[in-house]
Scaffold this motif. Sequence first.
Motif, PDB file in Angstrom:
ATOM      1  N   GLY A 199      -0.779   2.355   4.192  1.00 20.73           N
ATOM      2  CA  GLY A 199      -1.048   3.614   3.516  1.00 20.73           C
ATOM      3  C   GLY A 199      -1.166   4.831   4.388  1.00 20.73           C
ATOM      4  O   GLY A 199      -1.402   5.937   3.885  1.00 20.73           O
ATOM      5  N   SER A 200      -1.028   4.680   5.694  1.00 18.97           N
ATOM      6  CA  SER A 200      -1.204   5.825   6.592  1.00 18.97           C
ATOM      7  C   SER A 200      -0.074   5.917   7.609  1.00 18.97           C
ATOM      8  O   SER A 200       0.387   4.896   8.127  1.00 18.97           O
ATOM      9  CB  SER A 200      -2.536   5.714   7.338  1.00 18.97           C
ATOM     10  OG  SER A 200      -2.663   6.775   8.266  1.00 18.97           O
ATOM     11  N   LEU A 218       7.009   0.294   4.613  1.00 15.68           N
ATOM     12  CA  LEU A 218       5.670   0.817   4.345  1.00 15.68           C
ATOM     13  C   LEU A 218       4.598  -0.259   4.402  1.00 15.68           C
ATOM     14  O   LEU A 218       3.448   0.035   4.751  1.00 15.68           O
ATOM     15  CB  LEU A 218       5.633   1.477   2.964  1.00 15.68           C
ATOM     16  CG  LEU A 218       6.404   2.785   2.775  1.00 15.68           C
ATOM     17  CD1 LEU A 218       6.219   3.309   1.363  1.00 15.68           C
ATOM     18  CD2 LEU A 218       5.970   3.829   3.797  1.00 15.68           C
ATOM     19  N   GLY A 219       4.952  -1.482   4.047  1.00 18.65           N
ATOM     20  CA  GLY A 219       3.964  -2.552   3.977  1.00 18.65           C
ATOM     21  C   GLY A 219       3.028  -2.630   5.170  1.00 18.65           C
ATOM     22  O   GLY A 219       1.794  -2.633   5.008  1.00 18.65           O
ATOM     23  N   PRO A 250       6.678  -5.390  -5.132  1.00 21.16           N
ATOM     24  CA  PRO A 250       7.553  -4.452  -5.822  1.00 21.16           C
ATOM     25  C   PRO A 250       8.444  -3.732  -4.819  1.00 21.16           C
ATOM     26  O   PRO A 250       8.080  -3.579  -3.645  1.00 21.16           O
ATOM     27  CB  PRO A 250       6.573  -3.477  -6.473  1.00 21.16           C
ATOM     28  CG  PRO A 250       5.381  -3.502  -5.569  1.00 21.16           C
ATOM     29  CD  PRO A 250       5.292  -4.915  -5.060  1.00 21.16           C
ATOM     30  N   THR A 251       9.609  -3.297  -5.284  1.00 24.76           N
ATOM     31  CA  THR A 251      10.474  -2.496  -4.426  1.00 24.76           C
ATOM     32  C   THR A 251      10.055  -1.032  -4.519  1.00 24.76           C
ATOM     33  O   THR A 251       9.166  -0.658  -5.297  1.00 24.76           O
ATOM     34  CB  THR A 251      11.943  -2.667  -4.832  1.00 24.76           C
ATOM     35  OG1 THR A 251      12.072  -2.382  -6.234  1.00 24.76           O
ATOM     36  CG2 THR A 251      12.435  -4.074  -4.554  1.00 24.76           C
ATOM     37  N   VAL A 252      10.699  -0.196  -3.728  1.00 26.94           N
ATOM     38  CA  VAL A 252      10.360   1.216  -3.636  1.00 26.94           C
ATOM     39  C   VAL A 252      10.307   1.864  -5.026  1.00 26.94           C
ATOM     40  O   VAL A 252      11.162   1.652  -5.870  1.00 26.94           O
ATOM     41  CB  VAL A 252      11.375   1.948  -2.723  1.00 26.94           C
ATOM     42  CG1 VAL A 252      12.810   1.807  -3.224  1.00 26.94           C
ATOM     43  CG2 VAL A 252      11.012   3.419  -2.558  1.00 26.94           C
ATOM     44  N   ALA A 295       0.831  -1.198   0.000  1.00 23.33           N
ATOM     45  CA  ALA A 295       0.000   0.000   0.000  1.00 23.33           C
ATOM     46  C   ALA A 295       0.868   1.252   0.000  1.00 23.33           C
ATOM     47  O   ALA A 295       1.741   1.403   0.862  1.00 23.33           O
ATOM     48  CB  ALA A 295      -0.912   0.004   1.229  1.00 23.33           C
ATOM     49  N   PRO A 296       0.651   2.160  -0.955  1.00 22.49           N
ATOM     50  CA  PRO A 296       1.394   3.421  -0.928  1.00 22.49           C
ATOM     51  C   PRO A 296       0.848   4.328   0.165  1.00 22.49           C
ATOM     52  O   PRO A 296      -0.262   4.098   0.678  1.00 22.49           O
ATOM     53  CB  PRO A 296       1.113   4.007  -2.318  1.00 22.49           C
ATOM     54  CG  PRO A 296      -0.267   3.498  -2.643  1.00 22.49           C
ATOM     55  CD  PRO A 296      -0.329   2.111  -2.047  1.00 22.49           C
ATOM     56  N   LEU A 297       1.601   5.336   0.519  1.00 25.35           N
ATOM     57  CA  LEU A 297       1.080   6.331   1.449  1.00 25.35           C
ATOM     58  C   LEU A 297       0.026   7.164   0.718  1.00 25.35           C
ATOM     59  O   LEU A 297       0.293   7.740  -0.335  1.00 25.35           O
ATOM     60  CB  LEU A 297       2.203   7.232   1.960  1.00 25.35           C
ATOM     61  CG  LEU A 297       3.236   6.556   2.859  1.00 25.35           C
ATOM     62  CD1 LEU A 297       4.370   7.520   3.191  1.00 25.35           C
ATOM     63  CD2 LEU A 297       2.605   6.026   4.137  1.00 25.35           C
ATOM     64  N   LYS A 298      -1.168   7.218   1.284  1.00 26.89           N
ATOM     65  CA  LYS A 298      -2.260   7.901   0.595  1.00 26.89           C
ATOM     66  C   LYS A 298      -1.945   9.369   0.342  1.00 26.89           C
ATOM     67  O   LYS A 298      -2.302   9.916  -0.714  1.00 26.89           O
ATOM     68  CB  LYS A 298      -3.552   7.766   1.407  1.00 26.89           C
ATOM     69  CG  LYS A 298      -4.122   6.355   1.401  1.00 26.89           C
ATOM     70  CD  LYS A 298      -5.469   6.281   2.108  1.00 26.89           C
ATOM     71  CE  LYS A 298      -6.029   4.868   2.061  1.00 26.89           C
ATOM     72  NZ  LYS A 298      -7.353   4.753   2.704  1.00 26.89           N
ATOM     73  N   ASP A 299      -1.273  10.021   1.282  1.00 22.87           N
ATOM     74  CA  ASP A 299      -0.921  11.425   1.080  1.00 22.87           C
ATOM     75  C   ASP A 299      -0.006  11.601  -0.127  1.00 22.87           C
ATOM     76  O   ASP A 299      -0.095  12.601  -0.852  1.00 22.87           O
ATOM     77  CB  ASP A 299      -0.233  11.989   2.327  1.00 22.87           C
ATOM     78  CG  ASP A 299      -1.207  12.229   3.467  1.00 22.87           C
ATOM     79  OD1 ASP A 299      -2.428  12.174   3.221  1.00 22.87           O
ATOM     80  OD2 ASP A 299      -0.746  12.474   4.604  1.00 22.87           O
TER      81      ASP A 299
END
Length: 385
Positions: free
Chosen positions: A288-289, A283-284, A151-153, A36-40
């Motif tokens: 996302g937050s 991040l995982g 996936p990586t960064v 999940a990416p950071l939503k911001d």
Amino acid sequence: MAVSDVVISPVSGKADLKAFVDLAWTVYANDPAWVAPLKDEVHALLTPGKNPWFEHGEAHYFLARRDGKVTGRISAHIDHLALEQPVEQGMGPGTGNWGMLEALDEESAAALIAAAEDWLRGKGMHRALGPLSISIWDEPGLLTSGFDHPPTVMMGHGRPEYEGWIARAGYTPAKELRTYEIPITGDFPPLVQRIIQSGEKNERIVIRKVDKSKFTREAATILGILNNAWGDNWGFVPLTDTEIAFVGKKLKPIVFEDLIRIAEIDGEPVAFMMTLPDLNEALGPLNGSLFPFGWAKLLWWLRAPKVRTMRVPLMGVVKRLQSSRIASQLAFMMIEYIRRDAVTKYGASRGEFGWVLEDNQGMVAVADAINGHINKTYIIYEKPL
């Protein structure tokens, strides 16, 4: 516009934009490989005034709904700097893009792609190239192999079904992008070691770490080499000064001096290699937050990251040295020096570099020489409009 019971509408207002971003959490709810990416960060990517890409680009977003439920999303966009590039390099006049595609079913995906195409036609475009989310410098291409591991960064993920959906919408592959997994815990092959040792005897060559206390100057040096080195590459669009400053600020927290090297010949910077610890490993778990406690966990991780994977997103040698023997020598020297620190200081056990264009013979040869193997492929597709 409607196809069957799927209704397509443009994103309008904050609620729609939130639905656009949040849809990915529904699409990948049962996919253990998705990070999940950071939503911001996603909101910033899509927002003029926050993403400097919009200084030379314009975008329009669409949602698909069935019975009021969001079933898909897509972005349609035009990069005016890309329109100025030579046609033979993949972009050029009349080429628009779409990306950010996520959908729960093929019907929604087909309707979204059609909507993006209509928007591009209305802007005078006669060719669609995608997916790009949003720039070629962000997350280009559709994942077509390597679904079984995260996936990586700064790399994208996708659903295996998307490849067939895009093909049935009339698209054909324009270019394949690859990432290579590199074994880094042991020495590289003897030939590579001999090339490195030869370079170490050359007094004209200096491989130095970046100086983070002079971050702005170092970032400008690196991205100056990048614009020069990649200028003839397929898909290339130059980074503006504003984008260089933006990227530098964004990457600064995960920049570590011993993981980024600049090669100098007679005191002139001529090559660089940027390596990043795989932030996705941190991040995982955050989903996302950064709230309520994610920011503290991330800051703690950034103090002294221990990671399994190091990723090389960018590497370049100035144009005048490309295809020369010294270019590969500089590459192997930077790779080896960073490899040692990645293993001993950060606990890394694998490396990944890419993306690499399928026909970039120099980088493919480097990957082969250090026993790299392709672990993910991405396809950028095209279609006349």
